[in-house]
Design a protein around this motif. Structure first.
Motif, mmCIF file in Angstrom:
data_model
loop_
_atom_site.group_PDB
_atom_site.id
_atom_site.type_symbol
_atom_site.label_atom_id
_atom_site.label_comp_id
_atom_site.label_asym_id
_atom_site.label_seq_id
_atom_site.Cartn_x
_atom_site.Cartn_y
_atom_site.Cartn_z
ATOM 1 N N ALA A 374 1.011 6.680 -24.392
ATOM 2 C CA ALA A 374 2.102 6.710 -25.377
ATOM 3 C C ALA A 374 1.675 6.012 -26.651
ATOM 4 O O ALA A 374 1.948 6.480 -27.759
ATOM 5 C CB ALA A 374 3.351 6.050 -24.797
ATOM 6 N N LEU A 378 1.157 7.346 -30.497
ATOM 7 C CA LEU A 378 1.811 6.643 -31.601
ATOM 8 C C LEU A 378 0.779 6.253 -32.657
ATOM 9 O O LEU A 378 1.036 6.379 -33.860
ATOM 10 C CB LEU A 378 2.517 5.405 -31.045
ATOM 11 C CG LEU A 378 3.512 4.680 -31.945
ATOM 12 C CD1 LEU A 378 4.521 5.648 -32.513
ATOM 13 C CD2 LEU A 378 4.202 3.596 -31.153
ATOM 14 N N PHE A 381 -0.169 9.208 -34.641
ATOM 15 C CA PHE A 381 0.938 9.546 -35.529
ATOM 16 C C PHE A 381 0.938 8.643 -36.751
ATOM 17 O O PHE A 381 1.007 9.106 -37.886
ATOM 18 C CB PHE A 381 2.251 9.421 -34.754
ATOM 19 C CG PHE A 381 3.467 9.589 -35.592
ATOM 20 C CD1 PHE A 381 4.286 8.512 -35.878
ATOM 21 C CD2 PHE A 381 3.811 10.834 -36.087
ATOM 22 C CE1 PHE A 381 5.420 8.675 -36.650
ATOM 23 C CE2 PHE A 381 4.941 11.001 -36.871
ATOM 24 C CZ PHE A 381 5.748 9.916 -37.150
ATOM 25 N N LEU B 194 9.233 11.297 -45.618
ATOM 26 C CA LEU B 194 9.711 10.052 -45.033
ATOM 27 C C LEU B 194 10.731 10.321 -43.931
ATOM 28 O O LEU B 194 10.681 9.727 -42.854
ATOM 29 C CB LEU B 194 10.331 9.166 -46.122
ATOM 30 C CG LEU B 194 10.956 7.868 -45.596
ATOM 31 C CD1 LEU B 194 9.887 6.923 -45.079
ATOM 32 C CD2 LEU B 194 11.787 7.190 -46.670
ATOM 33 N N TYR B 197 9.106 11.568 -40.904
ATOM 34 C CA TYR B 197 8.382 10.467 -40.297
ATOM 35 C C TYR B 197 9.321 9.617 -39.445
ATOM 36 O O TYR B 197 9.023 9.290 -38.288
ATOM 37 C CB TYR B 197 7.738 9.614 -41.389
ATOM 38 C CG TYR B 197 7.219 8.271 -40.924
ATOM 39 C CD1 TYR B 197 7.947 7.099 -41.148
ATOM 40 C CD2 TYR B 197 6.011 8.160 -40.251
ATOM 41 C CE1 TYR B 197 7.477 5.869 -40.719
ATOM 42 C CE2 TYR B 197 5.533 6.930 -39.829
ATOM 43 C CZ TYR B 197 6.268 5.795 -40.064
ATOM 44 O OH TYR B 197 5.813 4.571 -39.638
ATOM 45 N N GLU B 200 10.478 11.444 -36.208
ATOM 46 C CA GLU B 200 9.418 11.540 -35.203
ATOM 47 C C GLU B 200 9.045 10.180 -34.649
ATOM 48 O O GLU B 200 8.758 10.038 -33.460
ATOM 49 C CB GLU B 200 8.171 12.177 -35.823
ATOM 50 C CG GLU B 200 8.171 13.696 -35.714
ATOM 51 C CD GLU B 200 6.873 14.286 -36.244
ATOM 52 O OE1 GLU B 200 6.947 15.141 -37.141
ATOM 53 O OE2 GLU B 200 5.807 13.894 -35.726
ATOM 54 N N LEU B 201 9.049 9.199 -35.536
ATOM 55 C CA LEU B 201 8.703 7.844 -35.113
ATOM 56 C C LEU B 201 9.631 7.388 -33.995
ATOM 57 O O LEU B 201 9.192 6.768 -33.024
ATOM 58 C CB LEU B 201 8.795 6.889 -36.306
ATOM 59 C CG LEU B 201 8.424 5.430 -36.033
ATOM 60 C CD1 LEU B 201 6.966 5.305 -35.624
ATOM 61 C CD2 LEU B 201 8.701 4.571 -37.248
ATOM 62 N N HIS B 204 8.530 8.782 -30.638
ATOM 63 C CA HIS B 204 7.326 8.123 -30.110
ATOM 64 C C HIS B 204 7.639 6.730 -29.598
ATOM 65 O O HIS B 204 7.185 6.322 -28.532
ATOM 66 C CB HIS B 204 6.261 8.022 -31.201
ATOM 67 C CG HIS B 204 5.509 9.299 -31.412
ATOM 68 N ND1 HIS B 204 5.584 10.042 -32.556
ATOM 69 C CD2 HIS B 204 4.675 9.985 -30.591
ATOM 70 C CE1 HIS B 204 4.826 11.112 -32.446
ATOM 71 N NE2 HIS B 204 4.256 11.106 -31.267
ATOM 72 N N LEU B 205 8.403 5.993 -30.403
ATOM 73 C CA LEU B 205 8.711 4.622 -30.006
ATOM 74 C C LEU B 205 9.540 4.578 -28.738
ATOM 75 O O LEU B 205 9.332 3.730 -27.877
ATOM 76 C CB LEU B 205 9.480 3.914 -31.131
ATOM 77 C CG LEU B 205 8.644 3.512 -32.333
ATOM 78 C CD1 LEU B 205 9.559 2.922 -33.407
ATOM 79 C CD2 LEU B 205 7.591 2.503 -31.935
ATOM 80 N N GLU B 207 9.530 6.603 -26.314
ATOM 81 C CA GLU B 207 8.694 6.833 -25.140
ATOM 82 C C GLU B 207 7.891 5.597 -24.782
ATOM 83 O O GLU B 207 7.813 5.213 -23.610
ATOM 84 C CB GLU B 207 7.746 8.006 -25.384
ATOM 85 C CG GLU B 207 7.214 8.537 -24.071
ATOM 86 C CD GLU B 207 6.037 9.446 -24.240
ATOM 87 O OE1 GLU B 207 5.959 10.092 -25.300
ATOM 88 O OE2 GLU B 207 5.203 9.489 -23.317
ATOM 89 N N ALA B 208 7.314 4.967 -25.800
ATOM 90 C CA ALA B 208 6.533 3.755 -25.525
ATOM 91 C C ALA B 208 7.423 2.685 -24.894
ATOM 92 O O ALA B 208 7.027 2.017 -23.935
ATOM 93 C CB ALA B 208 5.908 3.232 -26.807
#
Lengths: 564, 404
Positions: A374, A378, A381, B194, B197, B200-201, B204-205, B207-208
């Motif tokens: 993950a 990131l 990205f 922006l 971004y 999408e950010l 991703h975050l 999931e982390a």
């Protein structure tokens, strides 16, 4: 930095294991973990014969890698690295790649190695120079043309069994035979008959499944491994490895010339009556009585009456008011038996906890891997979309963490594969306990036979006395009674011989039990110490590797700590 | 309890001619001492908010007030309304699971998040000037309660409205991405980038963060299994007796000890790695709110511009016909123009602020994440070393026992 994408993969949202395997880490040799087409599988959930495979509940989703161990240097055992002394348990050397970071289990003095093919070293401390190595390979389909009712219907699989040995009773040092599973069953049965009282390793399960499954590659391969394990265990047993039955099985070409069983029922079909007729009923026939047959346990068929008698005797033992004529007196034996029962209980529990531990280790490794992936995504990205330098800095930090997490995940996987191997001893000993229980059963059965015969003798004696008393009252003698008395006396003589035989057998089994218990104690001591040490060394080694991975990241990010 | 004493960022703080200028202005806040108040369904947690400052309008040097979660929510909402364009620091969520609400761990997680929230406001060069902040930090409880209840109803934005705005923004983004242009829409390519971004950010975050949370759980599970394993092996040792029995017992004891280390690391991982990630996710979501506000402001500006144009046409017609409505119309026109200028000004302020904020945000996040990574790595290294030491220390003992 933003264009530094060569290290990263196009990844889907959820990490699969293959993804993690093929992830290229740019400061690491991408050595994938060894191929894992050898899942360890156990037939039933609980303890099963150690001849069968061991199944971990996880093997369906994530089979463990069989890490080859022959060519690795165990940093503990072998000569030390140039920098460190063998007794300094400091960090182990960094191998070229993490996949090579294998720590061979420390198996005490025996240095047992289990390899993909071939060899297991025999560990009899008495003669370290003789060997008996067995391998089972090359399964092939064959057809039994004689007995098949359906044309082409009776197919089975044969395995090539290759032996290397320098034991004198074998004629030759290397030879092969083809055997099928049925032959193994026969071997196992004959050993049970001949070696009563011994802790005989249990053979693999029969696995009654439909013929479709029987022919599937996976099943055949599992069975091959199970057979190999079983035969090696036989070869490792100090007494059984010298048995004629095993020799015949390993060496004699063509059809296996062992009788399936010593069941006297088959002899009945031939018309030969060998058991003491008197055990059968009232009539006396001058039969060729072979008292030695009592040295065999009562089985089906002809032995039916004997079984009934022995059953009646055992009931008398349990519920009767009089003590049976011979009791299990050996206090030491009884104590040991109780101890082993407790041992078996705790061992079962421990082996379950060991499975849970293995699962937990696997899970944490997996999650670390997913976390790493993950972060890889990131990082990619942020690098691609970076509009500010702070993003690039963050991406760099993240990449460190990501690659370390993936490394740690791989380390956990390797650790676990080793852990499984070490803790497998526990499962193995559960199998041994089954063999022990069988040996105890042999002893009880033999004792029961003795007791039954003693009761018979006492019966006959009282009948003779009654007849004699009655006959003496008749003037001039009673020809029929006298004849009867003679017959009974003859029966008694034979029964007495049988009893002596049975007693000898019982004593023999007792002796076998005792020797085997001693052997078990010693082997258990060595095996378990080996297991413990292997486990501990393994854990310590991998923990150290993980610490070093994370320490690097901690150092690289220590700047952030100070700023707060 | 994490009490951070952070120095203010450059350029912040009020300069008062009255206060001695030798000491730089500072505003330092901490949220501590959670305490359960009330009973039953109405029970809640209250926190002590300690303010240390030399700001002139504040009662200094130190003031302590008692606040509850809804007070923080009030503050956030006020700031969100009044400081459009600024990324308001995120708040921890309201807890939905009843029985978890009063668990020690949850309370600690929340306290930490609230402390972060207030501190970020106190350190922001604009937000720290807010009157609502001062009320929050200084007012007594009755005043606080009054303020809180006042703002519910008329001015308080209902969650449903916000959701609608989010959806609008999201659909607008996707429309642009799909190439379907809608009329009232900024056509600023950098801004589009922006927005994309940010969206999408968040994915991703999230999931982390999900995996980070799972990792915490895995640590706990491994700890539990080591404890069970240790216990079972000790029992086996009791059966065995002699040297082997002792060996089993020693190993079992070590296993149990390591179980405790694992539980401790699980907690550390939660507070210092998972929670910062969660905080990051919340921050991104807060930015989405700001994006929605900007879209709103832009739409208002555009609509007003349209209206003004129409009004102008109308006015010109009236001028030609010299209608008596002309004066009124002129008056309205002037008013509309003023509103239009106001709307434009508002929008442009938001744009300007956002441009500054995004830089500040990225810097802040690099710091926050850097620290989180450091703590993560430190914790893992500490744990691994502990494990290695524990097992290594057992080896000589095993050797001596096996040969005895």
């Amino acid at each position: 930095m933003g264009s530094e994408n060569q290290g990263f993969e196009e990844a889907q949202l959820y990490a699969s294991r293959e993804e993690m395997e093929s992830l290229v880490l740019d400061d690491d040799d991408n050595k994938k973990n060894s191929n894992d087409n050898n899942p360890l599988s156990r037939s039933n959930g609980g303890a099963n014969g150690d001849g069968s495979q061991h199944h971990h509940p996880l093997s369906s989703s994530l089979p463990f890698a069989e890490i080859p161990t022959t060519d690795d240097d165990d940093p503990l055992l072998s000569s030390p690295s140039p920098h460190k002394s063998p007794n300094a348990f400091n960090s182990f050397l960094e191998p070229p790649s993490y996949a090579d970071a294998v720590f061979r289990s420390f198996d005490g003095d025996h240095g047992k190695q289990i390899n993909g093919h071939g060899v297991v070293s025999t560990s009899s401390p008495s003669s370290s120079s003789d060997y008996l190595k067995i391998s089972v390979t090359d399964p092939q389909k064959d057809q039994d043309l004689k007995n098949s009712l359906v044309p082409g219907g009776n197919t089975f699989v044969t395995y090539l069994i290759t032996t290397w040995t320098n034991l004198p009773e074998f004629n030759g040092t290397e030879f092969s035979v083809r055997r099928r599973f049925k032959d193994v069953v026969t071997l196992s049965d004959r050993l049970s008959d001949s070696y009563r009282g011994f802790f005989i390793p249990l053979r693999p399960d029969k696995n009654v499944v439909e013929s479709q499954v029987m022919q599937k590659q996976e099943f055949v391969d599992q069975r091959r491994m199970a057979l190999e394990k079983y035969l090696r265990k036989l070869a490792a047993h100090p007494v059984i490895r010298r048995s004629e039955e095993l020799r015949v099985f390993l060496q004699v070409q063509g059809k296996l010339p062992l009788m399936k069983t010593t069941d006297v029922a088959s002899r009945m079909l031939d018309g030969a009556v060998k058991l003491p007729k008197q055990l059968f009923g009232e009539s006396v026939v001058s039969a060729a009585v072979d008292p030695n047959d009592v040295s065999q346990p009562a089985k089906g068929g002809r032995d039916l009456l004997r079984i009934f008698k022995e059953l009646r005797q055992s009931v008398t033992n349990d519920w009767g008011e009089t003590k049976p004529p011979v009791v299990e007196e050996d206090k030491e034996f009884l104590e040991k038996k109780k101890k082993l029962q407790d041992f078996e209980l705790e061992l079962t529990n421990l082996s379950q906890q060991a499975e849970s531990l293995v699962k937990a280790q696997q899970d944490i490794g997996e999650t670390l891997g997913q976390l790493g992936l993950a972060f890889v995504k990131l990082t990619k990205f942020e690098s691609e979309e970076a509009m500010f330098n702070s993003q690039r800095v963050r991406a760099a930090d993240m990449k460190n963490v990501a690659t370390s997490a993936v490394k740690a995940s791989r380390l956990y996987r390797e650790l676990n594969a080793q852990t499984v191997r070490h803790l497998d001893k526990l499962h193995e000993y559960l199998g041994v306990m089954l063999a022990v229980n069988n040996a105890y059963a042999d002893r009880s059965n033999a004792l029961l036979t003795v007791q039954t015969l003693l009761s018979e003798l006492s019966n006959l004696n009282s009948r003779i006395e009654k007849l004699e008393a009655a006959a003496s009252k008749i003037f001039g003698g009673d020809r029929s009674r006298v004849r009867k008395i003679e017959e009974l006396k003859e029966t008694m003589r034979v029964t007495d011989e049988a009893k002596n035989c049975a007693v000898r057998e019982y004593e023999r089994i007792k002796e076998n039990n005792k020797n085997e218990l001693d052997r078990l104690d010693k082997e258990r001591h060595d095996d378990f110490f080996g297991m413990l040490k292997g486990f501990v060394v393994n854990q310590a080694g991998y923990a150290e590797k993980m610490a070093s991975v994370w320490e690097t990241v901690a150092n690289e990010t220590s700047g952030y700590a100070k700023s707060c | 309890m994490i009490t951070t004493q952070r120095s203010p960022t450059g350029g912040g703080g009020l300069q008062s001619p009255r206060s001695p200028s030798s000491q730089p202005p500072f505003l330092s806040v901490s949220v501590t001492d959670p305490a359960k108040m009330g009973n039953g369904v109405q029970a809640y947690i209250s926190y002590k908010v300690i303010t240390k400052t030399n700001f002139p309008d504040y009662q200094g040097p130190e003031k302590i007030v008692i606040r509850r979660y809804t007070d923080f929510v009030w503050l956030r909402d006020c700031l969100f309304k009044k400081y459009k364009g600024i990324f308001i620091p995120p708040l921890p969520e309201k807890s939905t699971v009843e029985k978890f609400r009063f668990s020690a761990e949850f309370i600690e997680m929340r306290r930490q998040a609230l402390d972060s929230f207030v501190n970020r406001i106190a350190l922001h060069h604009e937000l720290q000037k807010s009157e609502d902040l001062r009320t929050f930090l200084q007012a007594d409880e009755q005043t606080m309660e009054r303020a809180r209840s006042q703002d519910t109803g008329i001015f308080k934005r209902k969650p449903a409205d916000l959701m609608q705005i989010f959806r609008d923004v999201q659909s607008k983004v996707s429309d642009v991405v799909l190439g379907k242009e809608k009329p009232v829409e900024e056509t600023n390519p950098e801004y589009e980038k922006l927005k994309r971004y940010i969206f999408e950010l968040e994915d991703h975050l999230a999931e982390a963060q999900k995996h980070a949370y799972r990792l915490v759980k895995r640590h706990r599970e491994l700890g539990q299994s080591l404890a069970d394993f240790g216990k079972a092996i000790k029992l086996l040792g009791a059966c065995e007796g002699d040297a082997l029995g002792t060996a089993f017992s020693e190993l079992g004891a070590k296993s149990e000890m390591l179980s405790i280390k694992l539980q401790r690391e699980a907690h550390n991982l939660l507070m210092n790695f998972e929670e910062p990630l969660k905080d990051y996710v919340r921050a991104v979501q807060s930015i989405k709110g700001t994006i929605a506000e900007r879209a709103n402001a832009f739409r208002q500006q555009c609509e007003l511009a349209e209206t003004i144009k129409l009004k102008e046409i109308d006015l010109n017609k009236l001028r030609l016909t010299r209608s008596e409505r002309m004066l009124d119309a002129e008056h309205e026109y002037e008013e509309l123009k003023a509103e239009g200028e106001e709307a434009t000004r508002r929008f442009e302020t938001i744009v300007r602020l956002m441009n500054e904020e995004i830089v500040r945000f990225q810097d802040e996040k690099t710091q926050d994440m850097g620290l989180a990574f450091h703590e993560f790595a430190k914790g893992q290294a500490r744990l691994a070393n502990g494990i290695a030491d524990a097992w290594r220390s057992l080896i000589p003992k095993l050797d001596s026992l096996s040969s005895s």
